[in-house]
Structure formats: structure tokens, C-alpha cells
Write a protein that holds these residues in place. Structure first.
Motif, PDB file in Angstrom:
ATOM      1  N   GLU A 134      -8.198   9.437   2.311  1.00  0.00           N
ATOM      2  CA  GLU A 134      -7.008   9.232   1.484  1.00  0.00           C
ATOM      3  C   GLU A 134      -7.118   9.981   0.152  1.00  0.00           C
ATOM      4  OE1 GLU A 134      -5.562   4.776   2.785  1.00  0.00           O
ATOM      5  OE2 GLU A 134      -7.366   4.954   1.547  1.00  0.00           O
TER       6      GLU A 134
ATOM      7  N   TYR B  35      -9.346   3.414  -2.292  1.00  0.00           N
ATOM      8  CA  TYR B  35      -8.999   4.429  -1.304  1.00  0.00           C
ATOM      9  C   TYR B  35     -10.270   4.978  -0.656  1.00  0.00           C
ATOM     10  CZ  TYR B  35      -4.182   4.557  -2.937  1.00  0.00           C
ATOM     11  OH  TYR B  35      -2.894   4.229  -3.239  1.00  0.00           O
TER      12      TYR B  35
ATOM     13  N   GLU C 217      -9.270   1.537  -7.064  1.00  0.00           N
ATOM     14  CA  GLU C 217      -8.080   1.413  -6.218  1.00  0.00           C
ATOM     15  C   GLU C 217      -8.419   1.175  -4.749  1.00  0.00           C
ATOM     16  OE1 GLU C 217      -5.208   1.079  -7.568  1.00  0.00           O
ATOM     17  OE2 GLU C 217      -5.918   1.612  -9.556  1.00  0.00           O
TER      18      GLU C 217
ATOM     19  N   ARG D 182       0.732   4.055  -2.943  1.00  0.00           N
ATOM     20  CA  ARG D 182       0.551   5.478  -2.657  1.00  0.00           C
ATOM     21  C   ARG D 182       1.588   6.309  -3.411  1.00  0.00           C
ATOM     22  NH1 ARG D 182      -1.972   8.979   1.082  1.00  0.00           N
ATOM     23  NH2 ARG D 182      -3.465   7.299   1.082  1.00  0.00           N
TER      24      ARG D 182
ATOM     25  N   SER E 122       0.835  -1.216   0.000  1.00  0.00           N
ATOM     26  CA  SER E 122       0.000   0.000   0.000  1.00  0.00           C
ATOM     27  C   SER E 122       0.863   1.256   0.000  1.00  0.00           C
ATOM     28  CB  SER E 122      -0.958   0.002   1.187  1.00  0.00           C
ATOM     29  OG  SER E 122      -0.256  -0.063   2.408  1.00  0.00           O
TER      30      SER E 122
ATOM     31  N   LEU F 126      -9.849   6.214  -8.016  1.00  0.00           N
ATOM     32  CA  LEU F 126      -9.211   6.054  -6.707  1.00  0.00           C
ATOM     33  C   LEU F 126     -10.146   5.370  -5.717  1.00  0.00           C
ATOM     34  CD1 LEU F 126      -7.392   9.495  -6.386  1.00  0.00           C
ATOM     35  CD2 LEU F 126      -6.327   7.257  -6.742  1.00  0.00           C
ATOM     36  N   HIS F 127     -11.429   5.737  -5.751  1.00  0.00           N
ATOM     37  CA  HIS F 127     -12.375   5.208  -4.777  1.00  0.00           C
ATOM     38  C   HIS F 127     -12.850   3.795  -5.131  1.00  0.00           C
ATOM     39  CE1 HIS F 127     -15.289   5.286  -1.587  1.00  0.00           C
ATOM     40  NE2 HIS F 127     -16.286   5.120  -2.432  1.00  0.00           N
TER      41      HIS F 127
END
Length: 186
Positions: free
Chosen positions: A153, A149, A147, A78, A74, A143-144
């Protein structure tokens, strides 16, 4: 014990001491996922490749700052996401990447081929439709939803407020939903 049989914590210890074989083993374990993560953001395969390699270099040089080796994956992700967003914003050229370059082949898990093809087709249509969204909507949804997050984040990654993040994701979902309805996908 060979490097391929060692767990990530052991490999990272070897990496910290400058073992290039251990670094190569870590790279081989993570490069596909990190490349795909970058590609979904920058939409350019060559740039995604560069970002991924640059991110590995960053990770290996800053490995001492990693507090918990179990979180390496992770932490590396990032770094890749942050580098990808930085390069995407900096480049100013937004090119579409053919969806076939991004999609994995659906593996056969004993299910009906027709159902599998239908699910693959629906997933392709959703991803293609996501690529038609405004850049900030596409980025926050990726991203949500892809991925994984959470809102906090995403706020940090995109440098936006919590309220703005929630609103943007909500609007992005609504926009995606509206674009999929005419296609009969939602």
C-alpha cells in the motif's frame, strides 16, 4: 431509528440517495481521525482541515464506486492520505506543527499516573524525533507505523518500488533509532 443509531452501511445507503443528514452523521463519525491523518502528513492544521473536507466531498460524490460498504473507513482514509501527500508535495512549504496539536491526551485506564506520564513523554519524544527525519522517511514511517499501511500500500501511495519502500522504511527506522539512542529512549 435515528441516524445516530444506524450502522455505517445503512448511513451510506442514505448518503447515496443524497440525504444530507446522513452525510453529516458520517462526517461526524470520521472527521477527527481523518483530520489527524492529514495533519501528520501535511503538518499544517488549516491545510489538513481543507484536505479532510475535500476528501469527504470526493468520497460522497464517488460513493457509488465503493464496492464494499464495510470498507468505507479504510477507503476514506486512502482518499485522505492520497490527497494529503499530493498537497504536501505540491505546496513546497514544509512547516512544523506543534506536537501538542497532534497528540491525544492519554486516557486513564487505572494505571499508575507516573507510568502514564512516562509513556506519554516517551511517545512524545518518538513523535518529535520522527518529525526531524527526512520528509520521505517521516512519511513512510508514519504510513507504516502509525497509519498501519503495509509495504504494498505504501508503494502505491508514494509511487515507489517495493524494494525502495523496504529500504526506505528500514533506513528510516535506523535513522530514528540512532536519533533516539542519545536521548536514552531505545
Amino acid at each position: 431509528m435515528t441516524l445516530t443509531n444506524q450502522n455505517i452501511e445503512q448511513l451510506l445507503q442514505h448518503c447515496k440517495s443524497g440525504d444530507q443528514h446522513a452525510q453529516m452523521e458520517v462526517y461526524n463519525r470520521y472527521y477527527k481521525a481523518m483530520y489527524n491523518t492529514s495533519l501528520r502528513i501535511v503538518k499544517d492544521s488549516y491545510e489538513a482541515e481543507d484536505i479532510m473536507q475535500e476528501s469527504f466531498l470526493t468520497a460522497f460524490t464517488k460513493l457509488e464506486s465503493l464496492k464494499e460498504t464495510k470498507t468505507f473507513g479504510s477507503w476514506l482514509k486512502r482518499i485522505v492520505v492520497n490527497n494529503s501527500i499530493y498537497h504536501y508535495k505540491k505546496s513546497g512549504r514544509y512547516q512544523d506543527v506543534p506536537l501538542d496539536d497532534v497528540m491525544y491526551k492519554v486516557e486513564d485506564h487505572g494505571s499508575n499516573d507516573q507510568d502514564q506520564n512516562l509513556n506519554h513523554l516517551k511517545a512524545n519524544q518518538v513523535l518529535e524525533t520522527m518529525n526531524t527525519l527526512k520528509d520521505n522517511y517521516r512519511m513512510c514511517l508514519t504510513l507504516h507505523l502509525i497509519e498501519g499501511y503495509d509495504y504494498d500500500e505504501i508503494c502505491q501511495i508514494m509511487n515507489i518500488s517495493s524494494a525502495n519502500c523496504r529500504t526506505m522504511i528500514s533506513r528510516a527506522k535506523d535513522s530514528l533509532r540512532k536519533k533516539l539512542v542519545p536521548q536514552g529512549q531505545y
